[in-house]
Design an enzyme around this catalytic site. Structure first.
Site, PDB file in Angstrom:
ATOM      1  N   THR A  39       0.832  -1.209   0.000  1.00 15.49           N
ATOM      2  CA  THR A  39       0.000   0.000   0.000  1.00 15.49           C
ATOM      3  C   THR A  39       0.868   1.262   0.000  1.00 15.49           C
ATOM      4  OG1 THR A  39      -1.623  -1.240   1.253  1.00 15.49           O
ATOM      5  CG2 THR A  39      -1.888   1.135   1.241  1.00 15.49           C
ATOM      6  N   LYS A  73       4.021   4.932  18.216  1.00 13.15           N
ATOM      7  CA  LYS A  73       4.085   6.312  17.693  1.00 13.15           C
ATOM      8  C   LYS A  73       4.339   7.297  18.830  1.00 13.15           C
ATOM      9  CE  LYS A  73       0.891   4.956  14.015  1.00 13.15           C
ATOM     10  NZ  LYS A  73      -0.530   4.753  13.733  1.00 13.15           N
TER      11      LYS A  73
HETATM   12  N1  HSE Z   1      -3.011   0.755  11.865  1.00 15.40           N
HETATM   13  C1  HSE Z   1      -2.621   2.138  11.827  1.00 15.40           C
HETATM   14  C2  HSE Z   1      -3.845   2.981  12.160  1.00 15.40           C
HETATM   15  C3  HSE Z   1      -2.079   2.474  10.460  1.00 15.40           C
HETATM   16  O1  HSE Z   1      -4.958   2.446  12.245  1.00 15.40           O
HETATM   17  O2  HSE Z   1      -3.707   4.163  12.368  1.00 15.40           O
HETATM   18  C4  HSE Z   1      -1.178   3.650  10.436  1.00 15.40           C
HETATM   19  O3  HSE Z   1      -0.063   3.514  11.264  1.00 15.40           O
END
Ligand code: HSE
Length: 436
Positions: free
Chosen positions: A13, A204
């Site tokens: 993606t 994050k």
């Molecule tokens: N799985 C992550 C989300 C994708 O839902 O934000 C982006 O890091």
């Protein structure tokens, strides 16, 4: 014209999006950088797909062929995971190649090792796409807000859970009803427990915390609580009291240490960030000079994430001839100034709370509960008592408290649960004003 030769690992993606954006906007990118950015090799396990997408590029199913390719100046790592990707990134660095990655797990878990290797080899490691997809939050924290002492960062940094919470609130659905739909929409991680248990958000948050405060990555010390146990009724009561429930990543600096925590959180509905819905992301950063600032946008998806990957490639194109001292340090602070700040255990964190208890509808119960809170200097901010349904003898009581330390609240909850008139467990959700 100067050329920058790129090798891409993973044409899924985000890799596909990166390839497309680089091609579509090539002339605009060159106008900005003065450099032609060329994809010279791509590695993907699915050779047929990769060849179909990147028809004019050399395609291989051997990722090591790319990191060892002398023609490649910069490796874009988009394969995810943190075992093979770690090996590939370290090999690329050892081969003196710059690295751009969207891999939050890799940076949160192995960033300290990777940055040390990158420093030793004088190469750039850029990771804008690892946090909040297309939102340039790394650049904002590291450069735009560089004059500030950052006090706290709080963000909706997982689109999957924000989508689920939005559906739960807007449609009155339960968690389990919405999970499948979120997965079908394609935002979820390969292992969706990373999303719903808050692990992806903690990756994050760990990265933002390191560059906000100039400390190493401390993912293993992050407190992580997801949304799987969140009940529809609490979203409804929170709304009656003027709050929205969001999965927030919060990191704060105080004299005693750094808070690093991901959990469902009540936020006043009047805050802009409380109105970030669907799969969108948003991050609030509080700097001492600028005050609270808000960054909003798509946190996932092919081209939003590619937007960040390509911006990093443009930085590499501009800075490739600069010395390490002329580049922005990996963790925003000079490497010798990175401090090993202590992470506070969750018991020491300060928060306000939402409590829901189920109590027998008889005299004195509320007095007992408020006494337990008062004895521990926990001040009540608001209270809601629901009338029992017909034929029921128990009622829901909802209490919002002012700020207290978590261990104090734990003791209060244990005492409330021990009251004879209280049935079951007390539901507790932390609450943040996000105002100052
Ligand atoms: N799985 C992550 C989300 C994708 O839902 O934000 C982006 O890091």
């Amino acid at each position: 014209m100067k050329q920058l030769n790129v090798g891409i690992l993973g044409l899924g993606t985000v890799g596909g999006g990166t390839y497309t954006v680089l091609k579509r906007n090539a002339s605009e990118i060159t106008r900005r950088t003065g450099v032609a950015i060329n994809v010279v090799q791509v590695a993907d396990r699915n050779l047929a797909n990769a060849k179909a997408l990147a028809a004019d590029v050399e395609v291989t199913d051997d990722a090591f062929a790319v990191v060892n390719n002398p023609a490649v100046d910069v490796v874009v790592e988009l394969i995810g995971g943190y075992t093979l990707s770690r090996e590939l990134v370290l090999k690329a660095i050892a081969n003196k190649k710059h690295v751009v990655t969207a891999n939050k797990a890799l940076i949160a878990l192995h960033g300290n090792e990777i940055f040390a290797a990158a420093k030793a080899n004088h190469v750039i490691v850029a990771f804008e796409a690892a946090v909040a997809g297309g939102i340039p939050i790394i650049k904002a924290l590291r450069e735009g807000l560089g004059a500030n002492r950052v006090e706290w960062v709080a963000g909706i940094i997982n689109g999957t859970t924000n989508f689920i919470l939005t559906e739960m609130r807007e449609k009155g659905l339960n968690f389990a009803d919405v999970l499948g739909e979120a997965q079908r929409l394609g935002y979820a991680e390969a292992d969706p427990t990373f999303d719903v248990e808050g692990i992806d958000a903690a990756h994050k948050l760990t990265i933002m915390s390191a560059i906000a405060f100039g400390m190493p990555m401390k993912f293993e010390q992050a407190y992580t609580e997801g949304i799987t146990k969140l009940e529809q009724v609490d979203i409804k009561y929170a709304e009656e009291l003027g709050y929205r429930v969001k999965l927030l990543g919060i990191t704060k600096r105080s004299d005693s240490g750094v808070e690093l925590r991901v959990h469902p959180t009540l936020i006043p509905e009047k805050r802009l960030v409380a109105n970030v819905n669907g799969a969108m992301n948003a991050v609030v950063v509080k700097g001492d000079a600028v005050g609270p600032t808000l960054y909003y946008g798509a946190g996932a998806g092919a081209e939003p994430t590619a937007s960040a990957v390509v911006a990093d490639l443009m930085d590499v194109a501009r800075l490739i001839d600069a010395t390490s001292a002329q580049r922005v340090p990996y963790l925003a602070f000079q490497p010798e100034q990175v401090q090993d700040l202590a992470i506070l255990p969750i018991e020491e964190v300060q928060s306000a709370y939402y409590l829901r208890l189920r109590a027998s509808d008889k005299p004195g119960v509320l007095a007992d509960v408020t006494k337990i809170l008062g004895d521990r200097s926990i001040s009540i901010d608001a209270m809601l008592q629901k009338e029992p349904d017909e034929n029921e003898t128990e009622a829901d009581i909802v209490i919002l408290t002012h700020i207290t330390v978590e261990k104090n609240m734990n003791a209060a909850i244990a005492a409330i649960e021990a009251l004879e008139a209280i049935t079951g467990k007390v539901v507790r959700i932390r609450m943040e004003e996000l105002a100052k």
